[in-house]
Design a protein around this motif. Structure first.
Motif, PDB file in Angstrom:
ATOM      1  N   GLU A  73     -12.633  94.265 -21.472  1.00 28.15           N
ATOM      2  CA  GLU A  73     -14.098  94.264 -21.564  1.00 28.15           C
ATOM      3  C   GLU A  73     -14.696  93.107 -20.765  1.00 28.15           C
ATOM      4  OE1 GLU A  73     -14.720  94.070 -25.739  1.00 28.15           O
ATOM      5  OE2 GLU A  73     -14.077  96.142 -26.101  1.00 28.15           O
ATOM      6  N   ALA A  74     -14.045  91.948 -20.804  1.00 26.85           N
ATOM      7  CA  ALA A  74     -14.545  90.792 -20.057  1.00 26.85           C
ATOM      8  C   ALA A  74     -14.514  91.056 -18.556  1.00 26.85           C
ATOM      9  CB  ALA A  74     -13.721  89.556 -20.397  1.00 26.85           C
ATOM     10  N   ALA A  75     -13.438  91.688 -18.075  1.00 27.35           N
ATOM     11  CA  ALA A  75     -13.334  91.984 -16.640  1.00 27.35           C
ATOM     12  C   ALA A  75     -14.408  92.966 -16.206  1.00 27.35           C
ATOM     13  CB  ALA A  75     -11.949  92.536 -16.325  1.00 27.35           C
ATOM     14  N   VAL A  76     -14.641  93.990 -17.014  1.00 27.73           N
ATOM     15  CA  VAL A  76     -15.664  94.986 -16.676  1.00 27.73           C
ATOM     16  C   VAL A  76     -17.046  94.345 -16.698  1.00 27.73           C
ATOM     17  CG1 VAL A  76     -16.775  97.110 -17.443  1.00 27.73           C
ATOM     18  CG2 VAL A  76     -14.273  96.923 -17.469  1.00 27.73           C
ATOM     19  N   GLU A  77     -17.297  93.506 -17.694  1.00 29.94           N
ATOM     20  CA  GLU A  77     -18.601  92.859 -17.811  1.00 29.94           C
ATOM     21  C   GLU A  77     -18.873  91.910 -16.649  1.00 29.94           C
ATOM     22  OE1 GLU A  77     -20.678  89.553 -20.742  1.00 29.94           O
ATOM     23  OE2 GLU A  77     -19.308  91.015 -21.625  1.00 29.94           O
ATOM     24  N   ARG A  78     -17.851  91.146 -16.248  1.00 28.27           N
ATOM     25  CA  ARG A  78     -18.050  90.138 -15.202  1.00 28.27           C
ATOM     26  C   ARG A  78     -17.959  90.714 -13.797  1.00 28.27           C
ATOM     27  NH1 ARG A  78     -14.237  85.239 -17.720  1.00 28.27           N
ATOM     28  NH2 ARG A  78     -14.990  85.472 -19.872  1.00 28.27           N
ATOM     29  N   HIS A  79     -17.084  91.699 -13.612  1.00 28.81           N
ATOM     30  CA  HIS A  79     -16.796  92.187 -12.255  1.00 28.81           C
ATOM     31  C   HIS A  79     -17.275  93.609 -12.008  1.00 28.81           C
ATOM     32  CE1 HIS A  79     -13.060  89.302 -12.403  1.00 28.81           C
ATOM     33  NE2 HIS A  79     -14.203  88.647 -12.284  1.00 28.81           N
ATOM     34  N   GLY A  80     -17.733  94.281 -13.052  1.00 28.04           N
ATOM     35  CA  GLY A  80     -18.181  95.657 -12.876  1.00 28.04           C
ATOM     36  C   GLY A  80     -17.092  96.693 -12.984  1.00 28.04           C
ATOM     37  N   GLY A  81     -15.862  96.270 -13.251  1.00 28.87           N
ATOM     38  CA  GLY A  81     -14.750  97.209 -13.377  1.00 28.87           C
ATOM     39  C   GLY A  81     -13.435  96.472 -13.227  1.00 28.87           C
ATOM     40  N   ILE A  82     -12.361  97.247 -13.102  1.00 25.60           N
ATOM     41  CA  ILE A  82     -11.022  96.687 -12.856  1.00 25.60           C
ATOM     42  C   ILE A  82     -10.349  97.546 -11.792  1.00 25.60           C
ATOM     43  CG2 ILE A  82      -8.759  96.096 -13.813  1.00 25.60           C
ATOM     44  CD1 ILE A  82     -10.076  95.963 -16.580  1.00 25.60           C
ATOM     45  N   ASP A  83      -9.955  96.926 -10.709  1.00 25.22           N
ATOM     46  CA  ASP A  83      -9.215  97.616  -9.652  1.00 25.22           C
ATOM     47  C   ASP A  83      -7.719  97.350  -9.724  1.00 25.22           C
ATOM     48  OD1 ASP A  83     -11.551  98.685  -8.144  1.00 25.22           O
ATOM     49  OD2 ASP A  83     -11.987  96.556  -7.863  1.00 25.22           O
ATOM     50  N   VAL A  84      -7.351  96.141 -10.146  1.00 22.23           N
ATOM     51  CA  VAL A  84      -5.950  95.724 -10.152  1.00 22.23           C
ATOM     52  C   VAL A  84      -5.643  95.005 -11.459  1.00 22.23           C
ATOM     53  CG1 VAL A  84      -4.154  94.392  -8.971  1.00 22.23           C
ATOM     54  CG2 VAL A  84      -6.038  95.393  -7.650  1.00 22.23           C
ATOM     55  N   LEU A  85      -4.567  95.405 -12.106  1.00 21.16           N
ATOM     56  CA  LEU A  85      -4.032  94.660 -13.243  1.00 21.16           C
ATOM     57  C   LEU A  85      -2.665  94.122 -12.867  1.00 21.16           C
ATOM     58  CD1 LEU A  85      -3.772  93.692 -16.190  1.00 21.16           C
ATOM     59  CD2 LEU A  85      -2.831  95.963 -16.726  1.00 21.16           C
ATOM     60  N   CYS A  86      -2.544  92.808 -12.856  1.00 21.45           N
ATOM     61  CA  CYS A  86      -1.241  92.166 -12.678  1.00 21.45           C
ATOM     62  C   CYS A  86      -0.757  91.753 -14.067  1.00 21.45           C
ATOM     63  CB  CYS A  86      -1.347  90.957 -11.757  1.00 21.45           C
ATOM     64  SG  CYS A  86      -1.782  91.358 -10.060  1.00 21.45           S
ATOM     65  N   ALA A  87       0.121  92.575 -14.645  1.00 21.72           N
ATOM     66  CA  ALA A  87       0.641  92.303 -15.989  1.00 21.72           C
ATOM     67  C   ALA A  87       1.806  91.338 -15.852  1.00 21.72           C
ATOM     68  CB  ALA A  87       1.064  93.609 -16.657  1.00 21.72           C
ATOM     69  N   ASN A  88       1.461  90.069 -15.877  1.00 21.95           N
ATOM     70  CA  ASN A  88       2.413  89.013 -15.549  1.00 21.95           C
ATOM     71  C   ASN A  88       2.839  88.186 -16.762  1.00 21.95           C
ATOM     72  OD1 ASN A  88       3.562  86.804 -13.571  1.00 21.95           O
ATOM     73  ND2 ASN A  88       2.104  85.727 -14.887  1.00 21.95           N
ATOM     74  N   ALA A  89       2.108  88.268 -17.861  1.00 21.77           N
ATOM     75  CA  ALA A  89       2.385  87.392 -19.007  1.00 21.77           C
ATOM     76  C   ALA A  89       3.825  87.545 -19.481  1.00 21.77           C
ATOM     77  CB  ALA A  89       1.421  87.705 -20.146  1.00 21.77           C
ATOM     78  N   GLY A  90       4.492  86.421 -19.678  1.00 21.53           N
ATOM     79  CA  GLY A  90       5.876  86.461 -20.143  1.00 21.53           C
ATOM     80  C   GLY A  90       6.332  85.109 -20.653  1.00 21.53           C
ATOM     81  N   ILE A  91       7.255  85.148 -21.597  1.00 19.16           N
ATOM     82  CA  ILE A  91       7.849  83.924 -22.129  1.00 19.16           C
ATOM     83  C   ILE A  91       9.360  84.039 -22.003  1.00 19.16           C
ATOM     84  CG2 ILE A  91       5.932  83.395 -23.676  1.00 19.16           C
ATOM     85  CD1 ILE A  91       7.552  84.635 -25.961  1.00 19.16           C
ATOM     86  N   PHE A  92      10.040  82.898 -21.931  1.00 19.34           N
ATOM     87  CA  PHE A  92      11.496  82.939 -21.754  1.00 19.34           C
ATOM     88  C   PHE A  92      12.181  81.816 -22.523  1.00 19.34           C
ATOM     89  CE2 PHE A  92       9.203  81.240 -18.163  1.00 19.34           C
ATOM     90  CZ  PHE A  92       9.757  79.986 -17.952  1.00 19.34           C
ATOM     91  N   PRO A  93      11.995  81.765 -23.857  1.00 22.03           N
ATOM     92  CA  PRO A  93      12.706  80.758 -24.642  1.00 22.03           C
ATOM     93  C   PRO A  93      14.205  81.058 -24.676  1.00 22.03           C
ATOM     94  CG  PRO A  93      11.627  82.313 -26.087  1.00 22.03           C
ATOM     95  CD  PRO A  93      11.173  82.648 -24.697  1.00 22.03           C
ATOM     96  N   GLU A  94      15.006  80.024 -24.474  1.00 25.23           N
ATOM     97  CA  GLU A  94      16.460  80.208 -24.458  1.00 25.23           C
ATOM     98  C   GLU A  94      16.999  80.231 -25.884  1.00 25.23           C
ATOM     99  OE1 GLU A  94      20.484  78.046 -22.654  1.00 25.23           O
ATOM    100  OE2 GLU A  94      18.499  77.210 -22.290  1.00 25.23           O
ATOM    101  N   LYS A  95      17.847  81.222 -26.193  1.00 24.85           N
ATOM    102  CA  LYS A  95      18.463  81.299 -27.519  1.00 24.85           C
ATOM    103  C   LYS A  95      19.732  82.150 -27.429  1.00 24.85           C
ATOM    104  CE  LYS A  95      16.946  79.791 -30.799  1.00 24.85           C
ATOM    105  NZ  LYS A  95      16.178  80.292 -31.947  1.00 24.85           N
ATOM    106  N   PRO A  96      20.890  81.553 -27.678  1.00 23.90           N
ATOM    107  CA  PRO A  96      22.125  82.338 -27.667  1.00 23.90           C
ATOM    108  C   PRO A  96      22.058  83.461 -28.697  1.00 23.90           C
ATOM    109  CG  PRO A  96      22.609  79.990 -27.673  1.00 23.90           C
ATOM    110  CD  PRO A  96      21.137  80.128 -27.924  1.00 23.90           C
ATOM    111  N   LEU A  97      22.697  84.563 -28.403  1.00 22.12           N
ATOM    112  CA  LEU A  97      22.639  85.743 -29.254  1.00 22.12           C
ATOM    113  C   LEU A  97      23.097  85.438 -30.687  1.00 22.12           C
ATOM    114  CD1 LEU A  97      22.078  88.766 -29.439  1.00 22.12           C
ATOM    115  CD2 LEU A  97      24.411  89.186 -28.607  1.00 22.12           C
ATOM    116  N   ALA A  98      24.124  84.614 -30.820  1.00 23.67           N
ATOM    117  CA  ALA A  98      24.667  84.323 -32.151  1.00 23.67           C
ATOM    118  C   ALA A  98      23.670  83.581 -33.035  1.00 23.67           C
ATOM    119  CB  ALA A  98      25.950  83.508 -32.026  1.00 23.67           C
ATOM    120  N   ARG A  99      22.722  82.890 -32.431  1.00 20.03           N
ATOM    121  CA  ARG A  99      21.719  82.131 -33.203  1.00 20.03           C
ATOM    122  C   ARG A  99      20.337  82.756 -33.136  1.00 20.03           C
ATOM    123  NH1 ARG A  99      20.298  77.579 -31.549  1.00 20.03           N
ATOM    124  NH2 ARG A  99      21.346  77.255 -29.561  1.00 20.03           N
TER     125      ARG A  99
END
Length: 256
Positions: A73-99
């Motif tokens: 909604e913020a993108a549409v309100e500020r820019h008039g629409g959305i042409d491109v979505l770069c879905a980049n959000a990501g986290i990478f906390p290290e954790k061994p499988l056993a723990r």
């Protein structure tokens, strides 16, 4: 010469630092109107201040559907629409499988995979209305191609993004929306720099091009996939890793 993206509306999730900030910088330099999405207001303000052009931010957690709706909604309100979505959000906390706990798994899958799906879903009406909608996912070589100890949940989330991409690309093709992914290798970001010079040198030694990539190089790959010239490319994963996945062994590099 590629058709300019001047004036187009671009949303970059996880856009307040690292690769996302680099993606935002590349699109802003190309004349696009950029909305950076992140969870930390101080980082968001700093990113906006550091990137010349028409850039703003919205605070949102992509693992929550209401936040994704507010982002769109913020993108549409500020820019008039959305042409491109770069879905980049990501986290990478290290954790061994056993723990690894259930909460650890839920956190990583919630942001990296669920967050991708929710972000795309929230932006769909505006992307379709654009007539030239582009969805570009930031996956990774880790998971789809390689593995790394301590990142099994991360690798699963990044491989999962590509499974989502292929079916989403099919469903959205009739709407004129393409869905592609970039797969970064080792990219120089703030977080990587904190691991120290020895770690960086070791990483460089594993890459045929003998250097880490830059966030702008990931941004440039995203920019290409957002151009009119890339309109017939969908459901594809583009590795941007300096050839890191090519050697079959460490000896293959030392013999060069």
């Amino acid at each position: 010469m590629f058709t300019p993206v001047t004036g187009r509306s671009v949303v970059v999730t996880g856009g307040t630092k690292g690769i996302g900030k680099g993606i935002g910088r590349v699109f802003a330099a190309a004349g696009a109107k950029v909305l950076l999405v992140g969870r930390d207001e101080a980082a968001a303000k700093a990113a906006v201040a550091a990137i010349p052009g028409e850039v703003s931010y919205v605070l949102a957690d992509v693992s929550h559907p209401d936040d994704c709706a507010r982002m769109a909604e913020a993108a549409v309100e500020r820019h008039g629409g959305i042409d491109v979505l770069c879905a980049n959000a990501g986290i990478f906390p290290e954790k061994p499988l056993a723990r690894m706990t259930e909460a650890d798994i839920d956190e990583v899958l919630g942001v990296n995979l669920k967050g991708t799906i929710l972000s795309v879903r929230a932006c769909l009406p505006a992307l379709e209305a654009s007539g030239r909608g582009r969805v570009i996912l930031t996956s990774s070589i880790t998971g789809p191609i390689t593995g790394y100890p301590g990142w099994s949940h991360y690798g699963a989330s990044k491989a999962g993004q590509l499974g989502f991409m292929r079916t989403a690309a099919m469903e959205l093709a009739p709407k004129g929306i393409t869905v592609n992914a970039v797969l970064p290798g080792n990219i120089m970001t703030e977080g990587l720099a904190e691991l120290g010079e020895d770690y960086i040198r070791g990483m460089e030694a594993a890459i045929p091009m003998a250097r880490l990539g830059t966030v702008e190089e990931i941004g440039s790959a995203c920019l290409f996939l957002a151009t009119d010239e890339a309109a017939y490319i969908t459901g594809q994963a583009l590795g941007v890793d300096g050839g890191q996945v090519l050697p079959e062994s460490a000896e293959a590099l030392t013999s060069m």
